[in-house]
Write a protein that holds these residues in place. Structure first.
Motif, short mmCIF file in Angstrom:
data_model
loop_
_atom_site.label_atom_id
_atom_site.label_comp_id
_atom_site.label_asym_id
_atom_site.label_seq_id
_atom_site.Cartn_x
_atom_site.Cartn_y
_atom_site.Cartn_z
N ILE A 58 0.83 -1.47 -0.03
CA ILE A 58 0.22 -0.07 0.10
C ILE A 58 0.98 1.16 0.06
N ILE A 59 1.76 1.16 0.71
CA ILE A 59 2.85 2.40 0.63
C ILE A 59 3.48 2.58 -0.65
N ASP A 60 4.10 1.39 -1.33
CA ASP A 60 4.58 1.56 -2.56
C ASP A 60 3.54 2.26 -3.67
N ASN A 61 2.17 1.73 -3.58
CA ASN A 61 1.32 1.86 -4.69
C ASN A 61 -0.07 1.91 -3.90
N PRO A 62 -0.31 3.50 -3.50
CA PRO A 62 -1.58 3.36 -2.49
C PRO A 62 -2.88 3.36 -3.49
N PRO A 63 -3.71 2.65 -2.92
CA PRO A 63 -5.11 2.21 -3.65
C PRO A 63 -5.81 3.56 -3.79
N GLY A 140 -12.48 -1.88 -11.94
CA GLY A 140 -11.04 -1.33 -12.45
C GLY A 140 -10.24 -0.41 -11.32
N LYS A 141 -11.03 -0.54 -10.06
CA LYS A 141 -10.46 0.41 -8.86
C LYS A 141 -9.74 -0.50 -7.83
N ARG A 142 -8.47 -0.07 -7.30
CA ARG A 142 -7.94 -0.77 -6.35
C ARG A 142 -8.41 -0.31 -4.86
N ILE A 143 -8.70 -1.06 -4.20
CA ILE A 143 -9.49 -0.76 -3.04
C ILE A 143 -8.91 -1.71 -1.85
N GLY A 168 -15.45 -6.40 -10.10
CA GLY A 168 -14.57 -5.83 -11.10
C GLY A 168 -13.33 -5.15 -10.35
N ALA A 169 -13.32 -5.12 -8.85
CA ALA A 169 -12.00 -4.27 -8.14
C ALA A 169 -11.17 -5.16 -8.15
#
Length: 385
Positions: A58-63, A140-143, A168-169
């Motif tokens: 999550i730190i490297d790629n925030p949702p 398509g969203k990162r949650i 689809g998340a």
């Protein structure tokens, strides 16, 4: 009864693990007798490699979206990150995301971390959070979803993450903590016995896992049906909020709760509800109120021996009506086949009450509570309805 001690004579079970002593004090100050049996043990996963891996992800790629489901879970996550030296990095990642809080406790934890939530449902319901997300579209969203505890058959909650994935998340599950029953189950077994026998006036719950743990143990010990019967008919289930009450409501158990989901509000609510619901029987010129562990006679708490208390509960279930000796014998602790045990117990009951005429002998039939005329009329009218 003393208005400053509205719970005098009432016995209340506490299932909380955290802040149990504080809650017990709130009740005992109001006159209650408290029985404590922690229902769950929260196991923090601060040293768990999976949580650390997910946090780094999550730190490297925030949702785009982060869902906080519980206050204790969100705080535990931040404390674990602090222990790894990553609290600031996690805070920046979460600040870059849209934060949703399931309820006020999760919201409070978010703000305590100097963050701000975008939205929180009024109902404190995971289902409403899910509807909110599905309504805006999640494909398509990162949650990231902060998980809470374990699920059991008593917690009928849909798999939040799985529903989002099906829509689809890209879902990141954050396993902050889990709960287990305590290793020493003796206090919980004792509480379950008291619930089943009507030895408690109320049981307080401050989390759905606590409800689930008690019900699971009751099922394991073969007491589940008796426990549910008592909750439905004589033992008040007092819950801190609607989420906590959920597993009981699914089982058609009536629950009561304060307007605000707080310990202090729950203590005040119990102090209002129990006296209001207490049965009052007018017999032989006295006012009797049968409680879980005692009888209040004309405002004075009378502690009864176990056998006398069992008789009192049985007679009080049908005030004014004759209860046969064999039925009273079956109600006595240990049972037995000698009806003289009933006569002895009745004599002790009369002496303990300080109102010997309250329990009337009906020759060759049994015993009954001798209702005053006004109660007799009420009882007769109820029987005609």
């Amino acid at each position: 009864m003393n208005d400053a001690a509205p719970l005098c004579g009432f016995t209340i079970g506490i299932t909380a693990s955290r802040r149990a002593e504080e809650f017990a004090t709130l009740l005992t100050r109001r006159g209650a007798t408290v029985v404590h049996a922690p229902a769950i043990r929260i196991i923090p996963l601060a040293d768990d490699t999976e949580l650390e891996r997910v946090t780094r992800q999550i730190i490297d790629n925030p949702p785009e979206i982060v869902v906080a489901t519980t206050g204790i879970g969100f705080r535990g996550w931040m404390e674990a990150a602090d222990g790894w030296g990553e609290a600031e990095e996690l805070g920046r990642a979460l600040a870059a995301s849209r934060l949703l809080a399931r309820g006020p406790k999760a919201k409070g934890a978010i703000r305590a971390a100097d963050l701000r939530e975008e939205w929180s449902p009024a109902s404190e319901s995971s289902a409403e959070v899910l509807d909110h997300l599905l309504g805006e579209g999640v494909e398509g969203k990162r949650i990231a979803v902060q998980l809470h505890g374990a699920t059991t058959e008593w917690e009928p909650v849909a798999d939040f993450c799985e529903v989002l994935r099906c829509a689809g998340a890209d879902v990141i599950a954050v396993p902050v903590y889990r709960w287990t029953p305590l290793e020493d189950q003796a206090p919980m077994d004792r509480m379950i016995e008291l619930i089943a026998s009507g030895g408690l006036d109320a049981v307080s719950f401050t989390s759905a896992p606590a409800v689930a743990s008690l019900l699971t143990r009751a099922k394991e010990t073969g007491m589940i049906e008796m426990v549910l019967h008592s909750f439905r008919h004589r033992v008040l289930a007092a819950c801190v909020g609607p989420v906590t009450a959920g597993p009981l409501r699914e089982l058609e158990v009536p629950t009561t709760m304060p307007a605000r989901s707080r310990l202090g509000a729950l203590a005040r609510h119990i102090a209002d509800e129990l006296p209001r619901r207490a049965n009052k029987i007018h017999t032989a010129g006295h006012e009797l109120s049968i409680r879980g562990g005692c009888v209040v006679v004309d405002g004075e708490v009378r502690q009864l021996p176990p056998a006398a208390m069992s008789l009192m509960r049985t007679l009080g279930a049908r005030p004014g009506r004759v209860v046969p000796r064999d039925e009273l014998l079956a109600a006595l602790p240990g049972g037995g086949g000698d009806t003289h045990a009933v006569e002895t117990a009745v004599a002790r009951l009369r002496a303990s009450l300080g109102a010997p005429k309250a329990v009337q002998t009906v020759v060759k039939r049994g015993y009954r509570l001798a209702l005053d005329p006004v109660d007799c009329a009420d009882s007769h009218e109820e029987g005609q309805q």
